[in-house]
Design an enzyme around this catalytic site. Structure first.
Site, PDB file in Angstrom:
ATOM      1  N   ASP A 140       0.806  -1.223   0.000  1.00 21.94           N
ATOM      2  CA  ASP A 140       0.000   0.000   0.000  1.00 21.94           C
ATOM      3  C   ASP A 140       0.842   1.277   0.000  1.00 21.94           C
ATOM      4  O   ASP A 140       0.360   2.332  -0.388  1.00 21.94           O
ATOM      5  CB  ASP A 140      -0.952   0.007   1.204  1.00 21.94           C
ATOM      6  CG  ASP A 140      -2.031  -1.063   1.058  1.00 21.94           C
ATOM      7  OD1 ASP A 140      -2.361  -1.416  -0.084  1.00 21.94           O
ATOM      8  OD2 ASP A 140      -2.528  -1.558   2.080  1.00 21.94           O
ATOM      9  N   TYR A 144      -9.957  -0.705   3.124  1.00 27.52           N
ATOM     10  CA  TYR A 144      -9.361  -0.693   4.456  1.00 27.52           C
ATOM     11  C   TYR A 144      -8.949   0.705   4.897  1.00 27.52           C
ATOM     12  O   TYR A 144      -8.610   1.544   4.077  1.00 27.52           O
ATOM     13  CB  TYR A 144      -8.100  -1.566   4.442  1.00 27.52           C
ATOM     14  CG  TYR A 144      -8.124  -2.677   5.473  1.00 27.52           C
ATOM     15  CD1 TYR A 144      -8.839  -3.842   5.236  1.00 27.52           C
ATOM     16  CD2 TYR A 144      -7.434  -2.554   6.676  1.00 27.52           C
ATOM     17  CE1 TYR A 144      -8.866  -4.862   6.179  1.00 27.52           C
ATOM     18  CE2 TYR A 144      -7.454  -3.572   7.618  1.00 27.52           C
ATOM     19  CZ  TYR A 144      -8.169  -4.726   7.360  1.00 27.52           C
ATOM     20  OH  TYR A 144      -8.191  -5.733   8.283  1.00 27.52           O
TER      21      TYR A 144
HETATM   22 CU    CU Z   1      -7.069  -7.532   7.876  1.00 24.02          CU
END
Ligand code: CU
Length: 656
Positions: free
Chosen positions: A317, A401
């Protein structure tokens, strides 16, 4: 709901030139004006144009020696590193822009096969491209999905696994996973259409092909989280207000923060997000350096489902997307409580448009329970001190997320890094009655695969000076013997890590292992080298096999601790360009040289992972999971530095 209070302290970002000059510092991130200037210089010299996109522009941090000798108000150089991608020619470049002399001083082509990080604009362009594709529309029809506008197309980095089709060679690719909403604000992750993966060429921005996999029906239940979907919220919560009637105890000057003997600078890059610089502690009038630079420099989230459509789910990320680019503006929602100081940082998009990210970094104080306490049972004398900590944080949203990155400073000389994981799990669909061996059913027919979130912190220690060493400390109980007749003996064995290969270490709870960063030329009054202790928190090994193709790029996860000689160009644990990197780079590569790492300028890399075995309770939005590490004084001070913290005021409501 408590609304955070925003205050502007007397100081920063004001237009008076003489004051702002004095507050400027060579480590300040590029301002909006400087970013615009860099884009203009690149345009004038024909380095940006219709087919050339800007992956990133960031400050080239000046050499450590220049920072150490920098005096306020003295002019300094400003240089920017621009990463550019020519979509037409399918090549990428690094351009160095001198902002003082207004010129491009060098242009270097990246090696073939190396891809810059994915640009934010590419996400939305990729989604639009897929939606318009007749191939995609036909595939949806086959699955009974009629409204393409309700399909979420989630582009994932494609990685490099050594088995790519020859047609894909040299392409800049993404693999898009699909989810479908039942209405525009519905949680699409409740309905994965994981029987297809759309492979997109980002150079031409066109769908290359659609990979088809066995079809599972859409899971039956919605998984909504927005407030309008929660009909019965609890009603027994009374307000909590954080009151600081005299204001906060910190001061901010430009990007420099001072609080309770601590002094440091707040920085920000498009890749790492929050960066801390020149962290020092004022010990009785002496400003003692501790860390020159600290950031979370890379992370990877390897998923553990070997299915054909899943094994490439391994998001880097930071290196592949850039957490700074994905940072939230913290005015949205209630992220912080109390009196908050927000830092704004500008971001540049792939077309060179500069926009401010308001409230990118939050600075505030928190009460943190007891700092220390003792009651003398004989005399009744009791002393207790409340712990106050300073929190510096930012939050990034990476698709489904959220990651919150928090650095805390304490009154006992400790620093803590804490990462908060929340948001929505990535999901796959199960047929009725089907169970996955590699995940947990979190709602009917909805599978959340096992995965790991592995982070790398890069710390550049400067414990009482630039030359530091790392010592590993293992505690163990000795076997019963003549000198240990009662079998109770404990020793703490210290091992100096002298080379890069010796310094590739893992956590070990069986020996309560930790590491001391010491300055060998500075002794404390007890004759030991002054030091700071790296205290691991939650951690786990990476579960991908050493020979797994993903480990070529995620090789940094093979160890929890790495020490390298401080080298400004060695910035990121998986190397500069992990996106589609054919062989992988970074720590495993650099440390082959087995350089000396004791009594020299070093970088200390701490790798830590959260192993996520999902729970139904993590659905639909996962309550925060936390992990991190601490950097605590160990022989740095002569005694507890927290003894001079005063008791709470007599009328304080906390003591009764
Ligand atoms: Cu996770």
């Amino acid at each position: 709901m408590a609304i955070p209070t925003e205050i502007k302290l007397d100081s920063p970002k004001i237009s008076d030139a003489s004051i702002s000059n004095a507050l400027e510092h060579p480590l300040d991130p590029l301002s909006a004006a400087e970013l615009e200037q860099a884009v203009n210089i690149l345009a004038q010299e024909k380095h940006v144009g219709d087919s050339i996109r800007i992956a990133s522009i960031n400050l080239i941090e000046p050499a450590k020696s220049l920072i150490e000798n920098h005096a306020r108000g003295v002019p300094f150089q400003r240089k920017a590193l621009a990463v550019l991608m020519d979509r037409g020619k399918r090549v990428s470049y690094e351009a160095v822009v001198d902002l003082v002399n207004q010129s491009v001083t060098s242009v270097t082509q990246l090696p073939s096969g190396v891809q810059p990080s994915i640009m934010l604009d590419e996400f939305s362009e990729c989604e639009q491209t897929v939606r318009r594709s007749p191939l995609f529309q036909a595939a949806l029809k086959k699955r009974g999905v009629t409204d393409a506008d309700l399909v979420m197309v989630e582009p994932w980095s494609a990685g490099q696994y050594g088995n790519e089709s020859p047609d894909d060679k040299g392409l800049r690719r993404m693999r898009a996973l699909c989810f479908v909403r039942s209405e525009p604000r519905d949680n699409g992750y409740a309905r994965p259409i994981d029987s297809m993966v759309i492979v997109v060429d980002l150079y031409k921005m066109e769908v290359l092909r659609i990979e088809e996999y066995p079809m599972a029906p859409l899971p039956p239940e919605p998984g909504n989280w927005a407030r309008e979907y929660i009909p019965n919220m609890r009603k027994d919560l009374k307000p909590v207000d954080i009151v600081q009637p005299e204001g906060p105890s910190f001061t901010v000057e430009g990007n420099q923060v001072e609080w309770q003997k601590w002094k440091f600078r707040v920085g920000f890059t498009s890749r790492e997000g929050l960066v801390l610089h020149t962290i020092s502690y004022n010990d009785d009038g002496v400003e003692r350096p501790i860390l020159y630079r600290a950031s979370i420099c890379e992370m990877v989230v390897p998923y553990g489902d070997p299915g054909e459509q899943y094994y490439r789910k391994n998001a880097f990320d930071i290196g592949e997307y850039g957490l700074g680019m994905l940072a939230n503006s913290l005015s949205l929602g209630c992220d912080c409580l109390g009196i908050i100081y927000y830092f704004d940082f500008p971001l540049v998009d792939s077309h060179g448009k500069v926009t401010p990210l308001k409230n990118a970094v939050c600075l505030h104080e928190e009460d943190f329970g007891i700092l220390w306490k003792h009651t003398d049972w004989r005399t009744g004398q009791s002393e207790v001190r409340r712990s106050r900590r300073l929190s510096v944080s930012f939050i990034a949203t990476v698709g489904n997320y959220e990651y919150g990155f928090y650095w805390y400073f304490y009154q006992d000389g400790s620093i803590q890094c804490e990462i908060k994981l929340t948001g929505i799990m990535n999901t796959t669909a199960l047929s009725p009655g089907e169970k996955s061996q590699h995940g947990v059913e979190v709602a009917p027919q909805l599978n959340a695969p096992f995965h790991q979130h592995i982070f790398a912190a890069r710390l550049v220690p400067s414990v009482d000076g630039p030359n530091n060493s790392v010592v590993e400390v293992n505690s163990l109980g000795l076997p019963t013997s003549e000198s240990n007749p009662h079998g109770n003996a404990i020793v703490a064995q210290e091992t100096l890590l002298t080379t890069e290969q010796e310094a590739q270490r893992r956590v070990n709870s069986a020996s309560a292992r930790f590491w001391r960063v010491v300055n060998p030329s500075k002794k404390n009054r007890l004759g030991r080298s002054v030091g700071y202790r790296l205290v691991p928190g939650e951690n786990c090994p990476v579960f991908a096999q050493p020979e797994a193709p993903i480990m070529r790029r995620a090789g940094f996860t093979a160890n929890h601790v790495w020490v390298t000689p401080y080298t400004p160009q060695e910035r990121y644990a998986a190397g500069e360009y992990p996106n589609q990197h054919p062989t992988g780079d970074g720590l495993p590569n650099w440390t082959k040289a087995n350089r000396k790492v004791d009594d020299t300028e070093i970088s200390l890399w701490y790798v830590f992972g959260h192993n996520h075995v999902p729970r139904p309770e993590d659905w639909p939005v996962m309550p925060v999971a936390m992990l991190g590490f601490q950097f605590r004084p160990d022989g740095f001070f002569e005694r507890s530095p927290a003894m001079d913290v005063p008791p709470p005021p007599p009328k304080s409501t906390c003591c009764h």
